[in-house]
Motif scaffolding. Structure first.
Motif, PDB file in Angstrom:
ATOM      1  N   VAL A 218       0.847  -1.187   0.000  1.00 52.13           N
ATOM      2  CA  VAL A 218       0.000   0.000   0.000  1.00 52.13           C
ATOM      3  C   VAL A 218       0.889   1.246   0.000  1.00 52.13           C
ATOM      4  N   TYR A 219       0.576   2.171  -0.902  1.00 60.42           N
ATOM      5  CA  TYR A 219       1.301   3.446  -0.932  1.00 60.42           C
ATOM      6  C   TYR A 219       0.280   4.572  -1.085  1.00 60.42           C
ATOM      7  N   ILE A 220       0.244   5.474  -0.111  1.00 55.91           N
ATOM      8  CA  ILE A 220      -0.699   6.594  -0.113  1.00 55.91           C
ATOM      9  C   ILE A 220       0.087   7.886   0.101  1.00 55.91           C
ATOM     10  N   ASP A 221      -0.090   8.813  -0.800  1.00 51.43           N
ATOM     11  CA  ASP A 221       0.576  10.112  -0.689  1.00 51.43           C
ATOM     12  C   ASP A 221      -0.091  11.062  -1.691  1.00 51.43           C
ATOM     13  N   GLN A 222       0.380  12.270  -1.787  1.00 47.78           N
ATOM     14  CA  GLN A 222      -0.117  13.195  -2.795  1.00 47.78           C
ATOM     15  C   GLN A 222       0.416  12.795  -4.178  1.00 47.78           C
ATOM     16  N   ILE A 292      -6.477   2.945  -4.881  1.00 48.42           N
ATOM     17  CA  ILE A 292      -7.361   2.803  -3.719  1.00 48.42           C
ATOM     18  C   ILE A 292      -8.622   3.641  -3.905  1.00 48.42           C
ATOM     19  N   HIS A 293      -9.752   3.010  -3.678  1.00 49.78           N
ATOM     20  CA  HIS A 293     -11.058   3.658  -3.889  1.00 49.78           C
ATOM     21  C   HIS A 293     -11.195   4.862  -2.946  1.00 49.78           C
ATOM     22  N   PRO A 294     -11.733   5.993  -3.443  1.00 52.36           N
ATOM     23  CA  PRO A 294     -11.912   7.171  -2.581  1.00 52.36           C
ATOM     24  C   PRO A 294     -12.709   6.877  -1.316  1.00 52.36           C
ATOM     25  N   GLU A 295     -13.705   5.971  -1.403  1.00 53.80           N
ATOM     26  CA  GLU A 295     -14.498   5.648  -0.214  1.00 53.80           C
ATOM     27  C   GLU A 295     -13.653   4.946   0.842  1.00 53.80           C
ATOM     28  N   PRO A 304      -9.627  12.057   0.184  1.00 57.14           N
ATOM     29  CA  PRO A 304      -9.281  11.657  -1.188  1.00 57.14           C
ATOM     30  C   PRO A 304      -9.092  12.838  -2.134  1.00 57.14           C
ATOM     31  N   GLU A 305      -9.487  14.050  -1.710  1.00 55.88           N
ATOM     32  CA  GLU A 305      -9.260  15.228  -2.540  1.00 55.88           C
ATOM     33  C   GLU A 305      -7.788  15.644  -2.525  1.00 55.88           C
ATOM     34  N   HIS A 306      -7.070  15.254  -1.475  1.00 57.84           N
ATOM     35  CA  HIS A 306      -5.665  15.647  -1.347  1.00 57.84           C
ATOM     36  C   HIS A 306      -4.703  14.468  -1.511  1.00 57.84           C
ATOM     37  N   TYR A 307      -5.197  13.270  -1.309  1.00 58.97           N
ATOM     38  CA  TYR A 307      -4.309  12.109  -1.355  1.00 58.97           C
ATOM     39  C   TYR A 307      -4.877  11.027  -2.279  1.00 58.97           C
ATOM     40  N   SER A 308      -3.988  10.273  -2.836  1.00 59.82           N
ATOM     41  CA  SER A 308      -4.357   9.101  -3.624  1.00 59.82           C
ATOM     42  C   SER A 308      -3.381   7.985  -3.275  1.00 59.82           C
ATOM     43  N   GLY A 309      -3.670   6.797  -3.741  1.00 59.63           N
ATOM     44  CA  GLY A 309      -2.778   5.690  -3.404  1.00 59.63           C
ATOM     45  C   GLY A 309      -3.067   4.468  -4.250  1.00 59.63           C
ATOM     46  N   PHE A 310      -2.118   3.554  -4.242  1.00 62.75           N
ATOM     47  CA  PHE A 310      -2.335   2.278  -4.906  1.00 62.75           C
ATOM     48  C   PHE A 310      -2.175   1.148  -3.903  1.00 62.75           C
ATOM     49  N   ALA A 311      -2.733   0.000  -4.259  1.00 69.35           N
ATOM     50  CA  ALA A 311      -2.601  -1.203  -3.432  1.00 69.35           C
ATOM     51  C   ALA A 311      -2.548  -2.406  -4.353  1.00 69.35           C
ATOM     52  N   TRP A 312      -1.729  -3.380  -3.995  1.00 71.16           N
ATOM     53  CA  TRP A 312      -1.763  -4.659  -4.692  1.00 71.16           C
ATOM     54  C   TRP A 312      -1.501  -5.784  -3.705  1.00 71.16           C
ATOM     55  N   GLY A 313      -2.126  -6.919  -3.978  1.00 72.98           N
ATOM     56  CA  GLY A 313      -1.951  -8.085  -3.121  1.00 72.98           C
ATOM     57  C   GLY A 313      -1.555  -9.295  -3.956  1.00 72.98           C
TER      58      GLY A 313
END
Length: 346
Positions: A218-222, A292-295, A304-313
């Motif tokens: 998981v990576y979440i950042d701007q 990653i889904h905004p919800e 979610p307006e300021h950050y986004s991210g990806f995830a993989w399993g």
């Protein structure tokens, strides 16, 4: 009162010596110790009787009782040494040793191939800047489903056959329950991997099992984008397989990512020619991934307006099957030493 205790001490002493003569084994000796020296033994009864002795006589009576205890303990210790030696000699008399036989080969212990691979994956991703997070195998419906955009009665829940312990407690179906907790406890940037065992009520075949291992990243950042996801996956696979791996990305649906995709790699067991593992297609699915889904970000307390991210399993077993040329996932859990002893460190 002293005159009434002294005969009792002598009587116990004589009874002890009489019973001691009947002892033939270490087991019988232990029973004798319990009878005279145990918490409910004769000696303990004498100690409890001290309260009835005249105060000025108690030191002397206590001395007699301690002398009796030391007397019995010394006899027991001496007899114990004799009995142990006797029993050992009797055992040796019935054993034979052929000194001409070759020595038995001792095998060096080693880690299970799945553990070896997990250690290697954690090492690679740690070097790429990910920290390791762990979570519970038994979790609530909230962390396994609801916070990850699986609302109640959502049809996506049918995608994963779940082992329920109670209506709201279950064996986790993915290590994404760790992702949910990481978002609650940390603020971006978040860069974690979540390794662990997962459970699904599926039919056991050469390709699937009711429990297996996953590694989630998981990576979440701007400004995190799909390009970051692809670059991270490609670099990880290259480091793991020590070669450039041909990958294929297919659009797919997962409730916790949008858009979502499935990751296939060219089958290394058959070199893309077709085998049982790749269902004769030349490709093996190894991961589900996406943005990653905004919800999900909202549920984790992230805007979610300021950050986004990806995830993989990724499924660990399938990766190891590629690395080791194994065509049946069931071999990992059968504990057959003929299979397990083949593997050296990666």
């Amino acid at each position: 009162m002293r005159s009434s205790v002294q005969p009792l001490i002598n009587e116990i002493r004589q009874q002890f010596l009489h019973d001691l003569e009947q002892v033939q084994t270490t087991l019988e000796l232990e029973q004798l110790k319990v009878k005279f020296l145990g918490k409910k033994g004769s000696l303990q009864s004498l100690m409890k009787g001290l309260k009835d002795v005249e105060p000025d006589q108690r030191p002397l009576v206590g001395k007699f009782i301690n002398e009796l205890k030391e007397f019995m303990s010394n006899y027991c210790d001496e007899l114990e040494h004799q009995l142990i030696a006797k029993e050992e000699n009797a055992q040796l008399a019935h054993e034979t040793i052929d000194v001409t036989l070759p020595g038995r080969q001792r095998f060096v212990g080693r880690k299970h191939p799945l553990t070896q691979a997990m250690d290697q994956i954690i090492h690679i991703l740690s070097k790429m800047g990910f920290s390791v997070q762990y979570g519970p195998d038994i979790d609530t419906d909230y962390y396994n489903f609801e916070i990850l955009n699986f609302p109640p009665e959502h049809p996506a829940r049918d995608m994963q056959d779940t082992f329920y312990i109670s209506p709201h407690v279950l064996l986790r179906t993915h290590t994404s329950n760790i992702q949910a907790r990481a978002m609650e406890l940390n603020r971006p940037p978040i860069r974690i991997i979540a390794p662990g065992k997962v459970y699904r009520n599926e039919t056991i075949t050469a390709r699937s099992h009711v429990f297996f291992h996953q590694v989630e990243a998981v990576y979440i950042d701007q400004h995190v984008s799909f390009a970051d996801l692809f670059a991270t996956l490609d670099e990880f696979l290259k480091k793991l397989f020590k070669q450039t791996i041909e990958t294929r990305y297919r659009p797919s649906y997962f409730p916790f990512v949008e858009p979502g995709l499935e990751v296939d790699i060219s089958c290394l067991v058959c070199e893309g020619k077709g085998c049982q593992l790749c269902k004769h297609t030349g490709w093996v699915e190894v991961a589900g991934a996406g943005m990653i889904h905004p919800e999900v970000l909202k549920n984790g307390g992230i805007d979610p307006e300021h950050y986004s991210g990806f995830a993989w399993g990724m499924g660990l077993e399938r990766l190891v099957m590629m690395l080791r040329g194994i065509q049946d996932i069931r071999l990992f859990t059968e504990n057959d030493l003929r299979f397990l002893q083949q593997f050296t460190l990666l």
